[in-house]
Design a protein around this motif. Structure first.
Motif, PDB file in Angstrom:
ATOM      1  N   GLY A  34       8.239   1.698  -4.703  1.00  0.00           N
ATOM      2  CA  GLY A  34       8.372   2.515  -3.484  1.00  0.00           C
ATOM      3  C   GLY A  34       6.908   2.931  -2.986  1.00  0.00           C
ATOM      4  N   THR A  35       6.969   4.098  -3.505  1.00  0.00           N
ATOM      5  CA  THR A  35       5.536   5.131  -3.070  1.00  0.00           C
ATOM      6  C   THR A  35       4.288   4.457  -3.717  1.00  0.00           C
ATOM      7  OG1 THR A  35       7.014   6.919  -2.882  1.00  0.00           O
ATOM      8  CG2 THR A  35       4.525   7.289  -2.741  1.00  0.00           C
ATOM      9  N   VAL A  36       4.326   4.087  -4.956  1.00  0.00           N
ATOM     10  CA  VAL A  36       3.042   3.452  -5.729  1.00  0.00           C
ATOM     11  C   VAL A  36       3.452   2.246  -5.295  1.00  0.00           C
ATOM     12  CG1 VAL A  36       2.084   3.191  -7.848  1.00  0.00           C
ATOM     13  CG2 VAL A  36       3.439   5.653  -7.314  1.00  0.00           C
ATOM     14  N   VAL A  37       2.499   1.825  -4.530  1.00  0.00           N
ATOM     15  CA  VAL A  37       2.589   0.133  -4.100  1.00  0.00           C
ATOM     16  C   VAL A  37       1.426  -0.732  -4.885  1.00  0.00           C
ATOM     17  CG1 VAL A  37       3.004   0.687  -1.673  1.00  0.00           C
ATOM     18  CG2 VAL A  37       0.568   0.457  -2.347  1.00  0.00           C
ATOM     19  N   ALA A  38       0.671  -0.137  -5.633  1.00  0.00           N
ATOM     20  CA  ALA A  38      -0.344  -0.692  -6.600  1.00  0.00           C
ATOM     21  C   ALA A  38      -0.953  -0.035  -7.710  1.00  0.00           C
ATOM     22  CB  ALA A  38      -1.551  -1.400  -5.608  1.00  0.00           C
ATOM     23  N   HIS A  39      -1.053  -0.583  -8.632  1.00  0.00           N
ATOM     24  CA  HIS A  39      -1.545   0.261  -9.786  1.00  0.00           C
ATOM     25  C   HIS A  39      -2.436  -0.612 -10.971  1.00  0.00           C
ATOM     26  CE1 HIS A  39       1.681  -1.806 -12.310  1.00  0.00           C
ATOM     27  NE2 HIS A  39       2.349  -1.442 -11.252  1.00  0.00           N
ATOM     28  N   TRP A  40      -3.157   0.124 -11.778  1.00  0.00           N
ATOM     29  CA  TRP A  40      -3.824  -0.488 -13.095  1.00  0.00           C
ATOM     30  C   TRP A  40      -2.889  -1.591 -13.616  1.00  0.00           C
ATOM     31  CZ3 TRP A  40      -4.894   1.649 -18.300  1.00  0.00           C
ATOM     32  CH2 TRP A  40      -3.801   2.412 -18.647  1.00  0.00           C
ATOM     33  N   SER A  41      -3.815  -2.211 -14.503  1.00  0.00           N
ATOM     34  CA  SER A  41      -2.920  -3.562 -14.959  1.00  0.00           C
ATOM     35  C   SER A  41      -2.286  -3.130 -16.178  1.00  0.00           C
ATOM     36  CB  SER A  41      -3.856  -4.543 -15.401  1.00  0.00           C
ATOM     37  OG  SER A  41      -4.918  -4.031 -16.131  1.00  0.00           O
ATOM     38  N   TRP A 101       0.158  -3.659   1.658  1.00  0.00           N
ATOM     39  CA  TRP A 101      -0.560  -2.622   1.121  1.00  0.00           C
ATOM     40  C   TRP A 101      -0.996  -2.759  -0.180  1.00  0.00           C
ATOM     41  CZ3 TRP A 101      -2.383   0.524   4.364  1.00  0.00           C
ATOM     42  CH2 TRP A 101      -1.627   1.140   5.445  1.00  0.00           C
ATOM     43  N   ALA A 102      -0.178  -3.352  -0.976  1.00  0.00           N
ATOM     44  CA  ALA A 102      -0.599  -3.572  -2.644  1.00  0.00           C
ATOM     45  C   ALA A 102      -1.971  -4.205  -2.643  1.00  0.00           C
ATOM     46  CB  ALA A 102       0.304  -4.325  -3.096  1.00  0.00           C
ATOM     47  N   GLU A 103      -2.164  -5.487  -1.850  1.00  0.00           N
ATOM     48  CA  GLU A 103      -3.283  -6.095  -1.662  1.00  0.00           C
ATOM     49  C   GLU A 103      -4.380  -5.251  -1.301  1.00  0.00           C
ATOM     50  OE1 GLU A 103      -5.541  -9.800   0.802  1.00  0.00           O
ATOM     51  OE2 GLU A 103      -3.459  -9.513   1.079  1.00  0.00           O
ATOM     52  N   VAL A 104      -4.137  -4.320  -0.433  1.00  0.00           N
ATOM     53  CA  VAL A 104      -5.348  -3.431   0.072  1.00  0.00           C
ATOM     54  C   VAL A 104      -5.592  -2.630  -0.973  1.00  0.00           C
ATOM     55  CG1 VAL A 104      -5.800  -1.470   1.584  1.00  0.00           C
ATOM     56  CG2 VAL A 104      -4.670  -3.548   2.538  1.00  0.00           C
ATOM     57  N   GLY A 105      -4.731  -2.069  -1.899  1.00  0.00           N
ATOM     58  CA  GLY A 105      -5.002  -1.317  -3.073  1.00  0.00           C
ATOM     59  C   GLY A 105      -5.890  -1.995  -4.077  1.00  0.00           C
ATOM     60  N   HIS A 106      -5.593  -3.056  -4.459  1.00  0.00           N
ATOM     61  CA  HIS A 106      -6.156  -4.038  -5.433  1.00  0.00           C
ATOM     62  C   HIS A 106      -7.509  -4.212  -4.920  1.00  0.00           C
ATOM     63  CE1 HIS A 106      -3.174  -4.487  -8.513  1.00  0.00           C
ATOM     64  NE2 HIS A 106      -2.160  -4.696  -7.563  1.00  0.00           N
ATOM     65  N   ARG A 107      -7.752  -4.494  -3.617  1.00  0.00           N
ATOM     66  CA  ARG A 107      -8.890  -5.109  -3.074  1.00  0.00           C
ATOM     67  C   ARG A 107     -10.052  -3.678  -2.982  1.00  0.00           C
ATOM     68  NH1 ARG A 107      -8.373  -9.368   1.727  1.00  0.00           N
ATOM     69  NH2 ARG A 107     -10.536  -8.875   1.689  1.00  0.00           N
ATOM     70  N   TRP A 125      -5.457   3.692 -12.216  1.00  0.00           N
ATOM     71  CA  TRP A 125      -5.493   4.150 -10.992  1.00  0.00           C
ATOM     72  C   TRP A 125      -4.186   3.664 -10.677  1.00  0.00           C
ATOM     73  CZ3 TRP A 125      -4.593  -0.011  -7.282  1.00  0.00           C
ATOM     74  CH2 TRP A 125      -4.543  -1.006  -7.853  1.00  0.00           C
ATOM     75  N   ILE A 126      -3.864   4.710  -9.072  1.00  0.00           N
ATOM     76  CA  ILE A 126      -2.567   3.896  -8.470  1.00  0.00           C
ATOM     77  C   ILE A 126      -3.049   4.208  -7.088  1.00  0.00           C
ATOM     78  CG2 ILE A 126      -1.052   5.052 -10.125  1.00  0.00           C
ATOM     79  CD1 ILE A 126      -0.546   7.569  -8.379  1.00  0.00           C
ATOM     80  N   ALA A 127      -2.266   3.281  -6.194  1.00  0.00           N
ATOM     81  CA  ALA A 127      -2.278   3.363  -4.683  1.00  0.00           C
ATOM     82  C   ALA A 127      -1.040   3.857  -4.142  1.00  0.00           C
ATOM     83  CB  ALA A 127      -2.800   2.115  -4.409  1.00  0.00           C
ATOM     84  N   ASP A 136      -3.478   5.898   0.095  1.00  0.00           N
ATOM     85  CA  ASP A 136      -4.533   6.510  -0.729  1.00  0.00           C
ATOM     86  C   ASP A 136      -4.710   5.972  -2.430  1.00  0.00           C
ATOM     87  OD1 ASP A 136      -4.807   9.739   0.445  1.00  0.00           O
ATOM     88  OD2 ASP A 136      -3.049   8.468   1.435  1.00  0.00           O
ATOM     89  N   LEU A 137      -5.794   6.035  -2.485  1.00  0.00           N
ATOM     90  CA  LEU A 137      -6.129   5.621  -3.938  1.00  0.00           C
ATOM     91  C   LEU A 137      -6.584   6.557  -4.850  1.00  0.00           C
ATOM     92  CD1 LEU A 137      -7.616   2.022  -4.964  1.00  0.00           C
ATOM     93  CD2 LEU A 137      -8.539   4.006  -5.844  1.00  0.00           C
ATOM     94  N   LEU A 138      -6.086   6.941  -5.953  1.00  0.00           N
ATOM     95  CA  LEU A 138      -6.456   7.842  -7.020  1.00  0.00           C
ATOM     96  C   LEU A 138      -6.711   7.089  -8.183  1.00  0.00           C
ATOM     97  CD1 LEU A 138      -3.331  10.251  -6.213  1.00  0.00           C
ATOM     98  CD2 LEU A 138      -5.405   9.904  -4.837  1.00  0.00           C
ATOM     99  N   ALA A 139      -7.767   7.695  -8.812  1.00  0.00           N
ATOM    100  CA  ALA A 139      -8.457   7.097 -10.074  1.00  0.00           C
ATOM    101  C   ALA A 139      -8.850   8.066 -10.853  1.00  0.00           C
ATOM    102  CB  ALA A 139      -9.339   5.830  -9.837  1.00  0.00           C
ATOM    103  N   ASN A 140      -8.804   7.664 -12.267  1.00  0.00           N
ATOM    104  CA  ASN A 140      -9.547   8.462 -12.965  1.00  0.00           C
ATOM    105  C   ASN A 140     -11.035   7.646 -13.463  1.00  0.00           C
ATOM    106  OD1 ASN A 140     -10.596   9.951 -15.564  1.00  0.00           O
ATOM    107  ND2 ASN A 140      -8.813  11.080 -15.631  1.00  0.00           N
ATOM    108  N   LEU A 141     -12.109   8.260 -13.426  1.00  0.00           N
ATOM    109  CA  LEU A 141     -13.400   7.412 -13.513  1.00  0.00           C
ATOM    110  C   LEU A 141     -13.778   7.202 -15.050  1.00  0.00           C
ATOM    111  CD1 LEU A 141     -15.539   8.733 -10.716  1.00  0.00           C
ATOM    112  CD2 LEU A 141     -14.151   6.784 -10.710  1.00  0.00           C
TER     113      LEU A 141
END
Length: 284
Positions: A34-41, A101-107, A125-127, A136-141
């Motif tokens: 649902g809300t988290v449409v994309a994330h790190w592998s 939306w998932a494609e946008v997040g990954h790109r 990271w999560i989108a 919104d894309l959030l990540a820890n660097l």
């Protein structure tokens, strides 16, 4: 699609709250369906198929590298590792599907250096998709190998370029269709807060853009002043005020030229400098 680079932080709570439009809660569940449409592998190693994480747990998951690698820092010694960026669509754009939306997040994650292709030690990271026409894309660097992510020097330019490609691929409207004036577009580019100082190339680019817009505005003011100052105009007072405005714009342009590498001051023989002489000739 307009990208925004938010200020980096030391905790994901604030960034996730801004992405959701409400405070994080240990009573609200967010799912990858649902809300988290994309994330790190590697997220699947941390989650169970039947489990729903609360928004507080999602924030904690993004914060974990700060505790696992307490000495990791950016090349400048910065410990603000939580990155937050967002993109929003034109109000007249169609609604994207979850897969789009998932494609946008990954790109976006790929071009910013957060998730290089084939890198199994990349960032967490999560989108998040919970506000209309926005992602919104959030990540820890801090990467899984304790190194700091290598982001592009001009990340906002890189994001903007990728947004243009996404618009073309998905048939979306571009910022040119937002009817935003040049000053608004320039302000949007400058106003985005960032954890790093602007480099000299970016400063030079923005200064040149500001000079260009000031010059265009000054020419319009000068033209109006000259027209008002010729008979049978009855507005000499307004013409004088316009001349003063043109001179101020001329001075601002000269100041910008002084701080821009490779730029010279506005020529002294510009229309702004000639206005008093032109007015004097008309009054004789």
């Amino acid at each position: 699609m307009i990208p925004t680079l938010h200020g980096r932080g030391v905790s994901a709570d604030e960034a996730l709250s801004e992405a959701l439009g409400r405070p994080v809660s240990d009573e609200e569940g967010l799912t990858t369906e649902g809300t988290v449409v994309a994330h790190w592998s590697l997220l699947d190693y941390y989650t169970e198929e039947s489990r729903i994480w609360t928004s507080v747990e999602w924030a904690q998951h993004l914060d974990d590298p700060n505790w696992q690698h307490p000495f990791a820092a950016s090349p400048q010694g910065d410990r603000r590792a939580v990155l937050h960026l967002s993109v929003r669509l034109h109000p007249d754009d169609r609604e994207l599907t979850p897969a789009e939306w998932a494609e946008v997040g990954h790109r976006l994650a790929r071009v910013t250096g957060i998730a290089p292709p084939g890198d199994e030690q990349s960032c967490r990271w999560i989108a998040v998709r919970d506000q209309s026409h926005r992602l919104d894309l959030l990540a820890n660097l801090i990467r899984e190998d304790a190194n700091w992510a290598a982001m592009p020097a001009q990340v906002l330019h890189v994001l903007a370029a990728e947004c243009r490609r996404i618009e073309a691929d998905l048939g979306l409207l571009s910022p040119r269709d937002h009817h935003a004036g040049p000053f608004q577009q320039l302000t949007q580019a400058v106003a985005q807060p960032s954890g790093d100082l602007l480099d000299s190339g970016r400063v030079a680019h923005l200064s040149v853009e500001a000079q260009r817009h000031l010059s265009a505005a000054r020419r319009l003011v000068e033209k109006a002043a000259l027209q008002l100052g010729t008979p049978p105009s009855n507005g000499p007072g307004l013409a004088h005020q316009l001349e003063r405005i043109a001179r101020r714009a001329h001075a601002l342009g000269s100041d910008l030229a002084e701080i821009t590498p490779g730029q010279s001051r506005t020529p002294a023989g510009s229309a702004a400098a000639r206005l008093p002489a032109a007015r004097a000739a008309r009054t004789r």
